[in-house]
Motif scaffolding. Structure first.
Motif, mmCIF file in Angstrom:
data_model
loop_
_atom_site.group_PDB
_atom_site.id
_atom_site.type_symbol
_atom_site.label_atom_id
_atom_site.label_comp_id
_atom_site.label_asym_id
_atom_site.label_seq_id
_atom_site.Cartn_x
_atom_site.Cartn_y
_atom_site.Cartn_z
ATOM 1 N N ASP A 91 26.138 -41.713 17.116
ATOM 2 C CA ASP A 91 27.208 -40.818 16.815
ATOM 3 C C ASP A 91 27.490 -40.683 18.351
ATOM 4 N N LEU A 92 29.380 -40.184 17.778
ATOM 5 C CA LEU A 92 29.694 -40.554 18.958
ATOM 6 C C LEU A 92 31.233 -39.408 19.190
ATOM 7 N N ASN A 93 30.489 -38.643 18.474
ATOM 8 C CA ASN A 93 31.276 -37.198 18.057
ATOM 9 C C ASN A 93 31.537 -36.554 20.011
ATOM 10 N N GLY A 94 32.704 -35.634 19.784
ATOM 11 C CA GLY A 94 32.979 -35.247 21.342
ATOM 12 C C GLY A 94 33.895 -35.963 22.563
ATOM 13 N N LEU A 95 33.494 -37.056 21.931
ATOM 14 C CA LEU A 95 33.818 -37.851 23.578
ATOM 15 C C LEU A 95 35.600 -38.768 22.615
ATOM 16 N N GLY A 96 36.236 -38.729 23.120
ATOM 17 C CA GLY A 96 37.776 -39.589 23.665
ATOM 18 C C GLY A 96 37.737 -40.275 22.665
ATOM 19 N N GLN A 97 39.158 -40.983 23.016
ATOM 20 C CA GLN A 97 39.365 -42.491 22.197
ATOM 21 C C GLN A 97 40.051 -43.145 23.571
ATOM 22 N N TYR A 98 39.499 -44.826 23.659
ATOM 23 C CA TYR A 98 38.999 -46.316 24.181
ATOM 24 C C TYR A 98 39.903 -46.469 24.907
ATOM 25 N N ALA A 99 40.452 -47.704 24.919
ATOM 26 C CA ALA A 99 41.467 -48.614 25.060
ATOM 27 C C ALA A 99 40.182 -49.826 25.078
ATOM 28 N N VAL A 100 39.141 -50.113 25.473
ATOM 29 C CA VAL A 100 38.259 -50.944 25.603
ATOM 30 C C VAL A 100 36.658 -50.120 25.377
ATOM 31 N N VAL A 101 35.604 -50.325 24.260
ATOM 32 C CA VAL A 101 34.553 -49.993 24.031
ATOM 33 C C VAL A 101 33.078 -51.517 24.772
ATOM 34 N N VAL A 102 32.518 -51.575 25.391
ATOM 35 C CA VAL A 102 31.825 -52.786 25.732
ATOM 36 C C VAL A 102 30.489 -52.603 25.898
ATOM 37 N N SER A 103 29.487 -52.952 25.013
ATOM 38 C CA SER A 103 27.609 -53.142 25.613
ATOM 39 C C SER A 103 27.430 -54.010 25.388
ATOM 40 N N THR A 104 26.245 -54.181 26.307
ATOM 41 C CA THR A 104 26.029 -55.693 26.713
ATOM 42 C C THR A 104 24.624 -55.287 26.700
ATOM 43 N N LEU A 105 23.664 -56.313 27.788
ATOM 44 C CA LEU A 105 22.725 -56.652 27.860
ATOM 45 C C LEU A 105 21.881 -56.469 25.961
ATOM 46 N N ASP A 106 22.830 -57.099 25.108
ATOM 47 C CA ASP A 106 21.915 -56.343 23.964
ATOM 48 C C ASP A 106 21.203 -55.054 23.396
ATOM 49 N N SER A 107 21.863 -54.586 23.381
ATOM 50 C CA SER A 107 21.733 -52.827 23.326
ATOM 51 C C SER A 107 22.087 -52.719 22.352
ATOM 52 N N LEU A 108 22.878 -53.087 21.366
ATOM 53 C CA LEU A 108 23.035 -53.348 20.117
ATOM 54 C C LEU A 108 21.344 -53.816 19.316
ATOM 55 N N CYS A 109 20.872 -54.176 19.930
ATOM 56 C CA CYS A 109 19.950 -55.360 19.179
ATOM 57 C C CYS A 109 18.870 -54.000 19.185
ATOM 58 N N TYR A 110 17.983 -52.436 19.882
ATOM 59 C CA TYR A 110 17.358 -51.913 20.240
ATOM 60 C C TYR A 110 17.938 -50.540 18.224
ATOM 61 N N LEU A 111 18.352 -50.860 18.261
ATOM 62 C CA LEU A 111 18.715 -49.972 16.530
ATOM 63 C C LEU A 111 17.788 -50.615 15.299
ATOM 64 N N ALA A 112 17.873 -50.334 14.722
ATOM 65 C CA ALA A 112 16.546 -50.309 14.033
ATOM 66 C C ALA A 112 16.932 -50.843 12.752
ATOM 67 N N ASN A 113 18.213 -50.069 11.934
ATOM 68 C CA ASN A 113 18.347 -51.578 11.021
ATOM 69 C C ASN A 113 19.972 -51.783 11.114
ATOM 70 N N PHE A 114 20.043 -52.378 10.373
ATOM 71 C CA PHE A 114 21.308 -52.683 9.393
ATOM 72 C C PHE A 114 22.212 -51.610 9.439
ATOM 73 N N ALA A 115 21.977 -50.844 8.945
ATOM 74 C CA ALA A 115 22.788 -49.313 8.621
ATOM 75 C C ALA A 115 22.687 -48.406 9.407
ATOM 76 N N GLU A 116 21.919 -48.704 10.772
ATOM 77 C CA GLU A 116 22.444 -47.829 12.184
ATOM 78 C C GLU A 116 23.712 -48.852 13.022
ATOM 79 N N LEU A 117 22.889 -50.298 12.573
ATOM 80 C CA LEU A 117 24.226 -50.936 13.648
ATOM 81 C C LEU A 117 25.741 -50.539 12.728
#
Length: 244
Positions: A91-117
């Motif tokens: 939930d990134l509500n309240g944040l602005g617009q970005y030219a780039v979003v980066v997520s490293t070191l398998d941070s996305l693998c900590y999401l609970a399931n495919f729906a959260e991804l």
């Protein structure tokens, strides 16, 4: 004994070469004059800091207050500053617009399931400017099925010991990491024990690509070894560069 948090120990554990490799991967695909970059799951801000020093406009977001406190300390020591936000990446509500979003070191693998991804991919897409980029890495299926199960790593010196043991779970492409630190108190010679369990999950490569295209990304590049090679059956980590 001086109180030390698991977040501090975990931050110290990370190999600086990992951040250097990610920095090079990022610089090959993004120009410093591209615009604002959001580091999603920035942790203690080690990579965010390197990108900031390299000339990129940076903001960081993480769920952990402890990690963001370490990021603030890192900024103070270096006298280099960037905004950080405590929030859930779904939930990134309240944040602005970005030219780039980066997520490293398998941070996305900590999401609970495919729906959260899917939620994260949609949030990222919504907060990217037109022609923006989304860069991230995740563990491969090979890593989860062949490398991690019953993996063990132990380290010790005169003042501390670290034990890492990974276990398979009953979830497809899921793994549990048990991380334990023993920190020696020089005055009493006793040890402080800190233990955490981390759960990670990945998915077949085609699932990631299909979901990214379903969300709306026009081009999805996937590489291995920090972009240095193509994906193979025994690649341990996948690196994505996606264009909106």
């Amino acid at each position: 004994m001086n109180y030390i948090t698991f977040a501090q120990l975990y931050d110290q554990l990370m190999d600086p070469e990992i951040y250097e490799s990610w920095l090079e991967y990022f610089k090959q695909r993004v120009s410093p004059n591209s615009g604002m970059v959001l580091d999603l799951g920035c942790g203690a801000g080690a990579l965010t800091m390197q990108l900031k020093k390299a000339g990129f406009q940076m903001e960081g977001l993480d769920l952990s207050d402890e990690m963001l406190s370490l990021a603030s300390e890192r900024m103070s020591r270096a006298n280099v500053f960037f905004p950080v936000y405590q929030a859930d990446m779904t939930d990134l509500n309240g944040l602005g617009q970005y030219a780039v979003v980066v997520s490293t070191l398998d941070s996305l693998c900590y999401l609970a399931n495919f729906a959260e991804l899917g939620k994260v991919f949609r949030e990222v897409y919504a907060h990217l400017k037109e022609h923006g980029k989304f860069l991230f890495d995740v563990h491969s299926v090979y890593q989860m099925e062949k490398v991690f199960p019953d993996y063990m790593y132990n380290y010790q010196d005169q003042n501390e010991a670290f034990l890492w043991h990974s276990y398979p779970t009953d979830v497809s492409y899921g793994i549990e990491h048990e991380l334990t630190f023993f920190i020696k108190d020089q005055a009493t010679k006793n040890y402080q024990r800190l233990t955490e369990h981390h759960y990670e999950r990945t998915y077949p490569l085609a699932n990631y690509i299909d979901l990214l295209k379903e969300v709306g990304f026009k081009k999805v590049e996937v590489k291995a070894d920090f972009g240095r090679s193509s994906v193979k059956n025994d690649s341990t980590r996948w690196f994505f560069c996606c264009d909106k």
